[in-house]
Scaffold this active site. Structure first.
Site, short mmCIF file in Angstrom:
data_model
loop_
_atom_site.label_atom_id
_atom_site.label_comp_id
_atom_site.label_asym_id
_atom_site.label_seq_id
_atom_site.Cartn_x
_atom_site.Cartn_y
_atom_site.Cartn_z
N ARG A 148 3.37 12.40 71.12
CA ARG A 148 2.70 12.40 72.42
C ARG A 148 2.48 10.97 72.92
O ARG A 148 2.63 10.67 74.10
CB ARG A 148 1.35 13.14 72.33
CG ARG A 148 1.56 14.64 72.14
CD ARG A 148 0.25 15.37 72.05
NE ARG A 148 -0.59 15.18 73.23
CZ ARG A 148 -1.87 15.48 73.30
NH1 ARG A 148 -2.47 15.98 72.26
NH2 ARG A 148 -2.54 15.27 74.40
N HIS B 195 -12.31 13.33 76.01
CA HIS B 195 -11.63 13.79 74.79
C HIS B 195 -10.97 12.66 74.02
O HIS B 195 -10.02 12.91 73.27
CB HIS B 195 -10.61 14.88 75.15
CG HIS B 195 -11.27 16.16 75.62
ND1 HIS B 195 -10.61 17.16 76.29
CD2 HIS B 195 -12.57 16.58 75.53
CE1 HIS B 195 -11.45 18.14 76.58
NE2 HIS B 195 -12.64 17.81 76.14
N PRO C 149 -1.97 23.98 91.27
CA PRO C 149 -0.96 24.89 91.84
C PRO C 149 -1.16 26.33 91.41
O PRO C 149 -0.58 27.25 92.00
CB PRO C 149 0.37 24.34 91.27
CG PRO C 149 0.00 23.57 90.05
CD PRO C 149 -1.41 23.08 90.24
N CYS D 265 -10.41 4.99 61.39
CA CYS D 265 -10.45 5.44 60.00
C CYS D 265 -11.38 6.65 59.88
O CYS D 265 -12.50 6.62 60.39
CB CYS D 265 -10.96 4.30 59.11
SG CYS D 265 -11.29 4.85 57.43
N ASP E 121 -4.29 10.19 77.61
CA ASP E 121 -3.34 9.14 77.97
C ASP E 121 -4.05 8.04 78.76
O ASP E 121 -5.24 8.15 79.06
CB ASP E 121 -2.16 9.73 78.77
CG ASP E 121 -2.58 10.34 80.11
OD1 ASP E 121 -3.29 9.67 80.88
OD2 ASP E 121 -2.20 11.50 80.39
P1 OAD Z 1 -4.43 22.63 80.47
O1 OAD Z 1 -3.08 22.43 79.87
O2 OAD Z 1 -5.32 23.67 79.90
O3 OAD Z 1 -4.29 23.00 82.00
C1 OAD Z 1 -3.48 22.26 82.86
C2 OAD Z 1 -3.75 22.74 84.26
O4 OAD Z 1 -3.00 21.91 85.13
C3 OAD Z 1 -3.34 24.17 84.54
O5 OAD Z 1 -4.39 24.84 85.21
C4 OAD Z 1 -2.12 24.03 85.46
O6 OAD Z 1 -2.05 25.07 86.41
C5 OAD Z 1 -2.42 22.71 86.13
N1 OAD Z 1 -1.26 21.97 86.60
C6 OAD Z 1 0.02 22.00 86.14
N2 OAD Z 1 0.79 21.14 86.82
C7 OAD Z 1 -0.03 20.54 87.74
C8 OAD Z 1 0.16 19.54 88.74
N3 OAD Z 1 1.35 18.96 88.93
N4 OAD Z 1 -0.90 19.18 89.49
C9 OAD Z 1 -2.12 19.76 89.31
N5 OAD Z 1 -2.34 20.69 88.38
C10 OAD Z 1 -1.32 21.09 87.60
O7 OAD Z 1 -5.11 21.20 80.50
P2 OAD Z 1 -6.64 20.82 80.53
O8 OAD Z 1 -7.41 21.69 81.43
O9 OAD Z 1 -6.70 19.35 80.71
O10 OAD Z 1 -8.51 19.34 74.68
O11 OAD Z 1 -7.05 21.14 79.05
C11 OAD Z 1 -8.35 20.83 78.66
C12 OAD Z 1 -8.35 20.49 77.22
O12 OAD Z 1 -7.78 21.53 76.46
C13 OAD Z 1 -7.51 19.28 76.85
O13 OAD Z 1 -8.16 18.05 77.05
C14 OAD Z 1 -7.27 19.51 75.40
C15 OAD Z 1 -6.83 20.95 75.54
O14 OAD Z 1 -6.62 21.70 74.49
C16 OAD Z 1 -8.47 18.86 73.45
O15 OAD Z 1 -7.46 18.47 72.90
C17 OAD Z 1 -9.82 18.80 72.82
#
Ligand code: OAD
Length: 258
Positions: free
Chosen positions: A74, A123, A226, A131, A108
């Site tokens: 990643r 996060h 979206p 460590c 990121d």
């Molecule tokens: P998700 O992968 O759960 O959700 C991504 C969201 O982005 C979805 O609702 C998609 O519809 C939307 N999406 C996709 N492409 C897009 C675009 N071009 N513009 C706008 N939206 C778009 O990601 P997060 O909600 O960030 O946690 O996930 C939350 C947390 O769950 C992460 O930080 C991570 C994960 O598991 C940990 O690792 C603790």
């Protein structure tokens, strides 16, 4: 903005008048930079793993090389990626608002590379491993990892001081968020005039609760995604579109800048 309707007008006016604006971003904001979201199907070595299953303390204990390799893959993906128009629009937004707080669930550094300083990383960050025993920071070698396209298993390095294992600098499921970062994010959400949540599925707590904190505090709340989420009916406006398209349009319509 196409078909500027009354709701969008309200948002634009609220943004123009706002003293405090808070933006919460999720993986979707980096999707247009080529960084996969958590709900995308995984590829390569990780094809048969669910991202949420790799992001846990127990996964790292069970198979450190698998989990460290996944995070290195990643990190390599992010190093090769560039900020997109959505990241740049949020950096520009900060210039027009008296108090602007950017909160991200992303690990990121694309917001920073787009020009947003002081991002609250709920996060953690891929670039800040440490460590697992003495918590001393680990500095990556300057050269980026060379990995096969599908990724590889990689043994985590050892701490130079105590010899224990280095772990990724991210918050895993079941772990607490960095306390001061969380308190700052909550406080900002409580006090803001406008709250935007962009590119997040709003499924993971406690980050997802921030939108409700803003709603309870009386803010105008806007979702940019979206796809539908559970927040669709709670926010003032759910704008269906990608952050790379919608956010630059919102900034241009609100402040007349490109
Ligand atoms: P998700 O992968 O759960 O959700 C991504 C969201 O982005 C979805 O609702 C998609 O519809 C939307 N999406 C996709 N492409 C897009 C675009 N071009 N513009 C706008 N939206 C778009 O990601 P997060 O909600 O960030 O946690 O996930 C939350 C947390 O769950 C992460 O930080 C991570 C994960 O598991 C940990 O690792 C603790």
């Amino acid at each position: 903005m196409n078909a500027v309707n009354a709701v969008v007008r309200t948002i634009i006016n609220s943004l123009r008048e706002a003293r405090r604006v808070v933006v919460l971003t999720g993986a979707g904001v980096s999707a247009e930079s080529g960084v996969p979201t958590f709900r995308d199907k995984q590829t390569g070595l990780w094809e048969h793993f669910d991202a949420a299953q790799l992001a846990t303390p127990s996964a790292f204990q069970r198979d450190p090389a698998l989990v460290w390799g996944w995070y290195e893959w990643r990190r390599a993906t992010v190093l090769a990626a560039q900020p997109n128009a959505g990241h740049r629009a949020l950096a520009a937004m900060a210039d027009h608002v008296p108090q602007f707080t950017l909160i991200t669930q992303n690990v990121d550094d694309l917001h920073e590379r787009a020009g947003s300083p002081h991002v609250l990383h709920l996060h953690g960050e891929l670039a800040r491993p440490y460590c697992e025993a003495c918590r001393r920071s680990y500095v990556f070698p300057i050269r980026a990892p060379k990995l096969p396209p599908g990724g590889a298993r990689i043994e985590p390095p050892c701490c130079e001081v105590c010899g224990a294992r280095i772990r990724p600098g991210v918050v895993w499921f079941g772990e607490a968020l960095p306390e001061l970062t969380w308190l700052a994010a909550r406080e900002a959400a409580k006090q803001c005039d406008v709250f935007l949540c962009c590119g997040t599925s709003a499924l993971v707590q406690p980050a997802a609760s921030l939108t409700h904190v803003a709603i309870d505090g009386g803010a105008v709340t806007v979702q940019v995604n979206p796809n539908p989420t559970d927040l669709d009916t709670s926010v003032t406006a759910a704008i269906r579109g990608t952050s790379g398209t919608v956010l630059p349009q919102l900034v241009a319509e609100t402040w007349g800048v490109k």
